[in-house]
Scaffold this motif. Structure first.
Motif, mmCIF file in Angstrom:
data_model
loop_
_atom_site.group_PDB
_atom_site.id
_atom_site.type_symbol
_atom_site.label_atom_id
_atom_site.label_comp_id
_atom_site.label_asym_id
_atom_site.label_seq_id
_atom_site.Cartn_x
_atom_site.Cartn_y
_atom_site.Cartn_z
ATOM 1 N N GLY A 1 40.692 57.577 48.930
ATOM 2 C CA GLY A 1 40.494 57.804 50.638
ATOM 3 C C GLY A 1 38.706 56.967 50.739
ATOM 4 N N GLY A 2 38.576 57.462 51.862
ATOM 5 C CA GLY A 2 36.931 56.996 52.083
ATOM 6 C C GLY A 2 36.317 56.143 52.172
ATOM 7 N N LYS A 3 35.182 56.289 52.590
ATOM 8 C CA LYS A 3 34.982 54.311 53.095
ATOM 9 C C LYS A 3 34.345 53.454 51.786
ATOM 10 C CE LYS A 3 33.191 55.370 57.536
ATOM 11 N NZ LYS A 3 32.194 55.056 58.910
ATOM 12 N N GLU A 4 33.304 55.370 50.181
ATOM 13 C CA GLU A 4 33.103 54.564 49.573
ATOM 14 C C GLU A 4 34.596 54.114 48.454
ATOM 15 O OE1 GLU A 4 30.424 53.061 49.161
ATOM 16 O OE2 GLU A 4 29.547 54.185 52.087
ATOM 17 N N ALA A 5 35.330 54.342 49.136
ATOM 18 C CA ALA A 5 36.533 54.286 47.637
ATOM 19 C C ALA A 5 36.703 52.972 47.684
ATOM 20 C CB ALA A 5 37.647 54.387 48.223
ATOM 21 N N PRO A 6 36.756 52.155 46.591
ATOM 22 C CA PRO A 6 36.884 50.657 46.219
ATOM 23 C C PRO A 6 38.354 49.596 46.543
ATOM 24 C CG PRO A 6 36.530 51.773 43.765
ATOM 25 C CD PRO A 6 36.542 52.911 45.693
ATOM 26 N N SER A 7 38.236 48.917 46.610
ATOM 27 C CA SER A 7 39.336 48.314 47.049
ATOM 28 C C SER A 7 40.166 47.576 46.466
ATOM 29 C CB SER A 7 39.423 47.609 48.685
ATOM 30 O OG SER A 7 40.520 46.821 48.830
ATOM 31 N N PRO A 8 41.077 46.817 45.578
ATOM 32 C CA PRO A 8 41.661 46.448 44.528
ATOM 33 C C PRO A 8 41.333 44.710 44.961
ATOM 34 C CG PRO A 8 44.400 46.723 45.330
ATOM 35 C CD PRO A 8 42.175 47.952 45.533
ATOM 36 N N LYS B 1 41.220 33.665 47.999
ATOM 37 C CA LYS B 1 40.716 32.859 48.449
ATOM 38 C C LYS B 1 40.532 31.242 48.157
ATOM 39 C CE LYS B 1 36.662 32.097 51.283
ATOM 40 N NZ LYS B 1 35.221 32.536 52.400
ATOM 41 N N ALA B 2 40.593 31.559 47.034
ATOM 42 C CA ALA B 2 40.488 29.169 45.793
ATOM 43 C C ALA B 2 41.440 28.916 46.139
ATOM 44 C CB ALA B 2 39.933 29.932 45.062
ATOM 45 N N GLY B 3 43.099 29.621 45.923
ATOM 46 C CA GLY B 3 44.002 29.416 46.003
ATOM 47 C C GLY B 3 44.734 29.094 44.954
ATOM 48 N N ILE B 4 44.403 30.303 43.967
ATOM 49 C CA ILE B 4 44.419 29.797 42.075
ATOM 50 C C ILE B 4 45.711 30.648 41.912
ATOM 51 C CG2 ILE B 4 42.283 28.612 41.810
ATOM 52 C CD1 ILE B 4 41.760 31.000 40.269
ATOM 53 N N VAL B 5 46.095 31.496 42.635
ATOM 54 C CA VAL B 5 47.244 33.117 42.206
ATOM 55 C C VAL B 5 48.292 32.193 42.179
ATOM 56 C CG1 VAL B 5 47.658 34.945 42.481
ATOM 57 C CG2 VAL B 5 44.559 34.383 42.736
ATOM 58 N N GLN B 6 48.194 32.841 41.656
ATOM 59 C CA GLN B 6 50.451 32.225 41.088
ATOM 60 C C GLN B 6 51.321 33.605 41.578
ATOM 61 O OE1 GLN B 6 50.902 29.770 38.676
ATOM 62 N NE2 GLN B 6 50.479 27.815 40.349
ATOM 63 N N LYS B 7 50.616 34.568 40.144
ATOM 64 C CA LYS B 7 51.415 35.959 40.069
ATOM 65 C C LYS B 7 50.839 36.732 40.653
ATOM 66 C CE LYS B 7 54.293 37.345 36.942
ATOM 67 N NZ LYS B 7 55.583 37.326 35.248
ATOM 68 N N VAL B 8 50.893 37.712 40.870
ATOM 69 C CA VAL B 8 50.284 39.408 40.824
ATOM 70 C C VAL B 8 51.250 40.164 39.684
ATOM 71 C CG1 VAL B 8 49.744 41.422 42.430
ATOM 72 C CG2 VAL B 8 49.098 39.037 43.934
ATOM 73 N N GLN B 9 49.767 41.372 38.727
ATOM 74 C CA GLN B 9 50.357 42.381 38.604
ATOM 75 C C GLN B 9 49.176 43.242 39.266
ATOM 76 O OE1 GLN B 9 50.761 40.880 34.775
ATOM 77 N NE2 GLN B 9 52.454 41.594 34.338
ATOM 78 N N ARG C 1 35.868 42.144 43.886
ATOM 79 C CA ARG C 1 34.892 40.941 43.854
ATOM 80 C C ARG C 1 36.479 39.541 43.475
ATOM 81 N NH1 ARG C 1 29.146 41.237 43.888
ATOM 82 N NH2 ARG C 1 29.832 42.507 45.380
ATOM 83 N N LEU C 2 36.026 39.414 42.311
ATOM 84 C CA LEU C 2 37.084 38.104 41.692
ATOM 85 C C LEU C 2 38.371 38.498 42.280
ATOM 86 C CD1 LEU C 2 37.167 36.263 39.012
ATOM 87 C CD2 LEU C 2 37.686 38.124 38.049
ATOM 88 N N ASN C 3 38.928 39.167 42.356
ATOM 89 C CA ASN C 3 40.491 39.372 43.004
ATOM 90 C C ASN C 3 40.115 38.428 44.246
ATOM 91 O OD1 ASN C 3 41.775 40.233 40.460
ATOM 92 N ND2 ASN C 3 41.459 42.308 41.451
ATOM 93 N N ALA C 4 39.623 38.464 45.165
ATOM 94 C CA ALA C 4 39.199 38.099 46.115
ATOM 95 C C ALA C 4 38.742 36.786 45.835
ATOM 96 C CB ALA C 4 38.364 38.488 47.288
ATOM 97 N N SER C 5 38.003 36.313 45.472
ATOM 98 C CA SER C 5 37.379 35.133 44.820
ATOM 99 C C SER C 5 38.723 33.989 44.362
ATOM 100 C CB SER C 5 36.376 35.261 44.045
ATOM 101 O OG SER C 5 35.347 35.321 45.218
ATOM 102 N N ALA C 6 39.771 34.703 44.126
ATOM 103 C CA ALA C 6 40.991 34.216 43.175
ATOM 104 C C ALA C 6 41.447 33.359 44.373
ATOM 105 C CB ALA C 6 41.205 34.445 42.410
#
Length: 88
Positions: free
Chosen positions: A47-54, A30-38, A23-28
């Motif tokens: 796998g599976g519907k319940e497997a969390p996504s980053p 969307k807000a356009g504040i991310v410059q670098k990803v690690q 959720r925090l990753n998606a918000s950041a």
């Protein structure tokens, strides 16, 4: 999130590491504040519907709206992988 970045800039903090969940990753993004990803990746597939996504949220409607990485660097850390890149 943009207000937080502005306030941090006012006290001369010019970088921030977000070590959050999907959720925090998606918000950041969307807000356009991310410059670098690690992204640390383990060689496991759950796998599976319940497997969390980053990255949570609605995602993008079309592939041309995806967040693009600029020449990602791949580092092997034992069995794990670090993917590191600036966002375009």
């Amino acid at each position: 999130m943009k207000d937080l970045i502005t306030k941090l800039g006012e006290i001369e903090i010019d970088s921030l590491i977000l070590e959050g969940g999907a959720r925090l990753n998606a918000s950041a993004l969307k807000a356009g504040i991310v410059q670098k990803v690690q992204a640390y990746i383990a060689p496991k597939i759950f796998g599976g519907k319940e497997a969390p996504s980053p990255v949570d949220g609605q995602g993008v409607e079309h592939p041309n709206q995806a967040y693009l990485l600029d020449r990602p660097k791949v580092v092997y850390l034992g069995e794990d992988i670090l993917l590191e890149s600036e966002l375009i």
